[in-house]
Design an enzyme around this catalytic site. Structure first.
Site, PDB file in Angstrom:
ATOM      1  N   THR A  82      47.738   4.335  29.852  1.00  0.00           N
ATOM      2  CA  THR A  82      47.524   3.998  28.444  1.00  0.00           C
ATOM      3  C   THR A  82      46.271   4.664  27.900  1.00  0.00           C
ATOM      4  O   THR A  82      45.331   4.948  28.661  1.00  0.00           O
ATOM      5  CB  THR A  82      47.379   2.467  28.281  1.00  0.00           C
ATOM      6  OG1 THR A  82      46.942   2.142  26.951  1.00  0.00           O
ATOM      7  CG2 THR A  82      46.354   1.905  29.259  1.00  0.00           C
ATOM      8  N   ASP A  83      46.238   4.892  26.595  1.00  0.00           N
ATOM      9  CA  ASP A  83      45.037   5.451  25.970  1.00  0.00           C
ATOM     10  C   ASP A  83      43.873   4.462  25.987  1.00  0.00           C
ATOM     11  O   ASP A  83      42.718   4.849  25.802  1.00  0.00           O
ATOM     12  CB  ASP A  83      45.325   5.900  24.531  1.00  0.00           C
ATOM     13  CG  ASP A  83      45.783   4.777  23.605  1.00  0.00           C
ATOM     14  OD1 ASP A  83      46.019   3.649  24.079  1.00  0.00           O
ATOM     15  OD2 ASP A  83      45.932   5.036  22.398  1.00  0.00           O
ATOM     16  N   GLU A  84      44.157   3.199  26.257  1.00  0.00           N
ATOM     17  CA  GLU A  84      43.090   2.196  26.248  1.00  0.00           C
ATOM     18  C   GLU A  84      42.078   2.404  27.370  1.00  0.00           C
ATOM     19  O   GLU A  84      40.974   1.854  27.325  1.00  0.00           O
ATOM     20  CB  GLU A  84      43.682   0.782  26.302  1.00  0.00           C
ATOM     21  CG  GLU A  84      44.467   0.427  25.044  1.00  0.00           C
ATOM     22  CD  GLU A  84      44.834  -1.038  24.973  1.00  0.00           C
ATOM     23  OE1 GLU A  84      43.968  -1.885  25.290  1.00  0.00           O
ATOM     24  OE2 GLU A  84      45.975  -1.343  24.606  1.00  0.00           O
TER      25      GLU A  84
ATOM     26  N   TYR B 293      42.560  -5.765  30.842  1.00  0.00           N
ATOM     27  CA  TYR B 293      43.806  -4.998  30.947  1.00  0.00           C
ATOM     28  C   TYR B 293      43.526  -3.510  31.139  1.00  0.00           C
ATOM     29  O   TYR B 293      44.011  -2.890  32.096  1.00  0.00           O
ATOM     30  CB  TYR B 293      44.666  -5.202  29.691  1.00  0.00           C
ATOM     31  CG  TYR B 293      45.687  -4.097  29.502  1.00  0.00           C
ATOM     32  CD1 TYR B 293      46.711  -3.900  30.429  1.00  0.00           C
ATOM     33  CD2 TYR B 293      45.612  -3.226  28.403  1.00  0.00           C
ATOM     34  CE1 TYR B 293      47.635  -2.873  30.267  1.00  0.00           C
ATOM     35  CE2 TYR B 293      46.521  -2.204  28.245  1.00  0.00           C
ATOM     36  CZ  TYR B 293      47.534  -2.023  29.177  1.00  0.00           C
ATOM     37  OH  TYR B 293      48.432  -0.992  29.027  1.00  0.00           O
TER      38      TYR B 293
ATOM     39  N   LYS C  59      44.135  -0.799  34.370  1.00  0.00           N
ATOM     40  CA  LYS C  59      44.893   0.453  34.278  1.00  0.00           C
ATOM     41  C   LYS C  59      44.023   1.648  34.662  1.00  0.00           C
ATOM     42  O   LYS C  59      44.486   2.595  35.298  1.00  0.00           O
ATOM     43  CB  LYS C  59      45.459   0.624  32.870  1.00  0.00           C
ATOM     44  CG  LYS C  59      46.530  -0.386  32.483  1.00  0.00           C
ATOM     45  CD  LYS C  59      47.775  -0.272  33.353  1.00  0.00           C
ATOM     46  CE  LYS C  59      48.582   0.960  33.014  1.00  0.00           C
ATOM     47  NZ  LYS C  59      49.849   1.017  33.809  1.00  0.00           N
TER      48      LYS C  59
END
Length: 325
Positions: A136-138, A161, A165
């Protein structure tokens, strides 16, 4: 003929990926999945929060698809599946992904997103399998008013979260470097489309509006996300799986930056509902201000580009939820 094991196959993105491998598309954009002759798809999902029984029931109707209800941390069960089906590739979608839940408790996120990923990497290493980690870009953190995330942007996760990741991505990198595992990582912007779990922002807005209920919007509603249709994302994953270089990261963005309020207003416009349904609520803890992904590398090395504009894709998505309401 290729055999692919897909973890998290009952989830939003994983399920749509399997649908496309089986030649089914909600949008009929002609992504070209026929270029991979897929003999068999083996699906694994623990069927917890975010998993869709309806989606699995649909997929199981296809003879090419076989489903197992297993946790990706269950090494012994996965070994049996791998030994029985002997897949060539693993695509790992399995993850706890709801930021709010990770803020309440991070245990499940460490279990699935970190320990589960390491388990899959060990299994891939032992069997010399091609492995793709869906990230994810997060993991990059947040941006100000300008700029975009590149694959070389340092990791700076801001929620439990995204930290889980990012940790998983680091393990993938380490297995490529140390064990020469044939693995790639993909990172995407916010996905939307059919079958998304109802806790996510767009399904919440649609279902609340249809029920004439107040629509909760965090803070001022001005936090910005780059929106990518799930099928455009799945096409990118397919290209990274089949063309990506071991150890590389590929970013996929939809070039659809909107703030949350703009998205909510657009949905209300499509549904012909009153803007007065919007209700501003207390902001999320550590809420990242803005995400934006640069996809130049995926375009130049993989030949990928998003085929749907946000407005067109959003209208299609809203219509799908209306049909299910």
């Amino acid at each position: 003929m290729t055999k692919i094991l897909v973890t998290g196959c009952a989830g939003f993105i994983g399920g749509n990926f399997v649908r496309l491998l089986l030649g089914k598309s909600f949008l009929n954009k002609g992504y070209g999945f026929s270029s991979l002759e897929c003999e068999e798809i083996i699906g694994v999902d623990a069927m917890r929060i975010g998993s869709s029984v309806e989606l699995i029931s649909e997929l199981k109707k296809n003879k090419k698809f076989t489903f197992y209800k297993y946790d990706i941390c269950d090494s012994e069960s996965l070994k049996q599946v791998l030994d029985k089906h002997k897949p060539d590739m693993i695509v790992n979608f399995a993850a706890e992904s709801h930021v709010d839940r990770s803020i309440d408790s991070s245990d499940a996120f460490v279990h699935s997103n970190v320990i589960g990923t390491v388990n899959l990497l060990e299994l891939s290493r032992d069997r010399s399998l091609r492995y793709l980690q869906v990230s994810t870009d997060e993991v990059y953190g947040e941006l100000g008013e300008t700029g975009s995330f590149f694959e070389t942007t340092p990791l700076a996760p801001n929620s439990p979260y995204s930290a889980s990741k990012a940790a998983a991505d680091c393990f993938v990198r380490s297995f490529v470097h140390t064990h020469k595992v044939d693995a790639v990582i993909t990172r995407c912007s916010n996905n939307y489309g059919p079958h998304q779990y109802p806790e996510k922002f767009i399904p919440v807005v649609v279902t609340k509006a249809l029920g004439k209920q107040k629509i909760p919007v965090y803070g001022s509603g001005l936090n910005v996300r780059d929106w990518l249709h799930v099928e455009d994302h799945c096409w990118g994953i397919f290209l990274a799986l089949t063309k990506g270089k071991p150890g590389e990261v590929y970013n996929f963005g939809g070039y659809g930056e909107r703030n949350n309020l703009q998205v909510a207003y657009k949905i209300l416009e499509i549904l012909k509902k009153d803007k007065e349904l919007i209700s501003f609520v207390e902001d999320r803890k550590g809420h990242d201000w803005r995400y934006s992904i640069n996809s130049t590398k995926a375009q130049s090395e993989l030949g990928w580009k998003p085929l749907w504009s946000f407005d067109e894709g959003l209208e299609n998505t809203v219509e799908w939820y209306v049909s299910k309401f």
